[in-house]
Scaffold this motif. Structure first.
Motif, mmCIF file in Angstrom:
data_model
loop_
_atom_site.group_PDB
_atom_site.id
_atom_site.type_symbol
_atom_site.label_atom_id
_atom_site.label_comp_id
_atom_site.label_asym_id
_atom_site.label_seq_id
_atom_site.Cartn_x
_atom_site.Cartn_y
_atom_site.Cartn_z
ATOM 1 N N MET A 1 14.327 7.809 8.953
ATOM 2 C CA MET A 1 14.386 8.955 8.079
ATOM 3 C C MET A 1 15.213 10.055 8.757
ATOM 4 N N PRO A 2 16.244 10.566 8.092
ATOM 5 C CA PRO A 2 17.076 11.616 8.688
ATOM 6 C C PRO A 2 16.295 12.922 8.852
ATOM 7 N N ARG A 3 16.664 13.670 9.891
ATOM 8 C CA ARG A 3 16.011 14.957 10.146
ATOM 9 C C ARG A 3 17.059 16.056 10.182
ATOM 10 N N ILE A 4 16.726 17.154 9.529
ATOM 11 C CA ILE A 4 17.564 18.348 9.577
ATOM 12 C C ILE A 4 16.647 19.508 9.927
ATOM 13 N N LEU A 5 16.967 20.194 11.015
ATOM 14 C CA LEU A 5 16.180 21.330 11.496
ATOM 15 C C LEU A 5 14.724 20.953 11.750
ATOM 16 N N GLY A 6 14.501 19.729 12.199
ATOM 17 C CA GLY A 6 13.150 19.282 12.524
ATOM 18 C C GLY A 6 12.323 18.853 11.327
ATOM 19 N N ILE A 7 12.935 18.749 10.171
ATOM 20 C CA ILE A 7 12.220 18.356 8.958
ATOM 21 C C ILE A 7 12.807 17.045 8.455
ATOM 22 N N ASP A 8 11.935 16.077 8.182
ATOM 23 C CA ASP A 8 12.386 14.805 7.625
ATOM 24 C C ASP A 8 12.809 15.018 6.175
ATOM 25 N N ILE A 9 13.975 14.497 5.840
ATOM 26 C CA ILE A 9 14.413 14.547 4.455
ATOM 27 C C ILE A 9 14.333 13.125 3.895
ATOM 28 N N PRO A 10 14.114 12.982 2.594
ATOM 29 C CA PRO A 10 13.995 11.645 1.998
ATOM 30 C C PRO A 10 15.264 10.816 2.222
ATOM 31 N N ALA A 11 15.101 9.620 2.746
ATOM 32 C CA ALA A 11 16.241 8.788 3.136
ATOM 33 C C ALA A 11 16.944 8.144 1.948
ATOM 34 N N ASN A 12 16.225 7.773 0.920
ATOM 35 C CA ASN A 12 16.835 7.011 -0.169
ATOM 36 C C ASN A 12 17.353 7.871 -1.305
ATOM 37 N N ARG A 44 23.984 8.754 -0.067
ATOM 38 C CA ARG A 44 22.556 8.642 0.248
ATOM 39 C C ARG A 44 22.300 9.188 1.645
ATOM 40 N N ALA A 45 21.160 9.827 1.830
ATOM 41 C CA ALA A 45 20.854 10.512 3.089
ATOM 42 C C ALA A 45 20.826 9.555 4.276
ATOM 43 N N HIS A 46 20.346 8.336 4.088
ATOM 44 C CA HIS A 46 20.229 7.401 5.217
ATOM 45 C C HIS A 46 21.576 6.880 5.704
ATOM 46 N N THR A 47 22.648 7.090 4.928
ATOM 47 C CA THR A 47 23.955 6.606 5.348
ATOM 48 C C THR A 47 24.743 7.640 6.152
ATOM 49 N N LEU A 48 24.220 8.847 6.293
ATOM 50 C CA LEU A 48 24.936 9.897 7.027
ATOM 51 C C LEU A 48 24.830 9.687 8.524
ATOM 52 N N SER A 49 25.909 10.014 9.229
ATOM 53 C CA SER A 49 25.920 9.910 10.686
ATOM 54 C C SER A 49 25.283 11.170 11.286
ATOM 55 N N GLU A 50 25.030 11.118 12.576
ATOM 56 C CA GLU A 50 24.455 12.276 13.268
ATOM 57 C C GLU A 50 25.403 13.471 13.212
ATOM 58 N N ASP A 51 26.702 13.211 13.278
ATOM 59 C CA ASP A 51 27.677 14.302 13.200
ATOM 60 C C ASP A 51 27.652 14.973 11.830
ATOM 61 N N GLU A 52 27.533 14.175 10.795
ATOM 62 C CA GLU A 52 27.472 14.741 9.443
ATOM 63 C C GLU A 52 26.194 15.551 9.246
ATOM 64 N N LEU A 53 25.076 15.051 9.777
ATOM 65 C CA LEU A 53 23.823 15.800 9.678
ATOM 66 C C LEU A 53 23.917 17.118 10.444
ATOM 67 N N ALA A 54 24.572 17.100 11.592
ATOM 68 C CA ALA A 54 24.749 18.330 12.371
ATOM 69 C C ALA A 54 25.633 19.319 11.613
ATOM 70 N N THR A 55 26.645 18.818 10.927
ATOM 71 C CA THR A 55 27.521 19.679 10.139
ATOM 72 C C THR A 55 26.761 20.329 8.989
ATOM 73 N N ILE A 56 25.868 19.581 8.376
ATOM 74 C CA ILE A 56 25.055 20.128 7.288
ATOM 75 C C ILE A 56 24.092 21.188 7.813
ATOM 76 N N ALA A 57 23.515 20.963 8.980
ATOM 77 C CA ALA A 57 22.507 21.876 9.524
ATOM 78 C C ALA A 57 23.111 23.143 10.114
ATOM 79 N N ARG A 58 24.386 23.144 10.437
ATOM 80 C CA ARG A 58 25.018 24.285 11.121
ATOM 81 C C ARG A 58 24.802 25.625 10.411
ATOM 82 N N PHE A 60 22.380 26.711 8.706
ATOM 83 C CA PHE A 60 20.981 27.117 8.667
ATOM 84 C C PHE A 60 20.442 27.532 10.027
ATOM 85 N N LYS A 61 21.194 27.280 11.082
ATOM 86 C CA LYS A 61 20.721 27.632 12.418
ATOM 87 C C LYS A 61 20.910 29.122 12.649
#
Length: 75
Positions: A1-12, A44-58, A60-61
């Motif tokens: 399950m992907p995590r953004i800012l310490g929160i699990d987001i729905p993978a599917n 879909r959320a589960h197909t995103l890479s760690e770099d893409e997740l970091a780009t999305i979270a930027r 909100f930090k």
């Protein structure tokens, strides 16, 4: 399950829908963040890479706080 800012987001779910599980993120904010990150909202959320997740979270930090400013704001 992907995590953004310490929160699990729905993978599917699509990433534009999954981002709405974060408190305070609605359809407009989700669309704007994905547009700025150049990520397809239909992905879909589960197909995103760690770099893409970091780009999305930027956006909100919180900005980094230096200790001298922290003392001034708490005093």
């Amino acid at each position: 399950m992907p995590r953004i800012l310490g929160i699990d987001i729905p993978a599917n779910k699509r990433i534009d829908i999954a981002l709405r599980s974060l408190y305070g993120i609605g359809p407009a904010t989700s669309a704007k963040v994905l547009e700025n990150a150049k990520i397809d909202p239909a992905t879909r959320a589960h197909t995103l890479s760690e770099d893409e997740l970091a780009t999305i979270a930027r956006p909100f930090k919180p900005p980094r706080c230096v200790p001298s400013k922290l003392v001034r704001t708490t005093a």
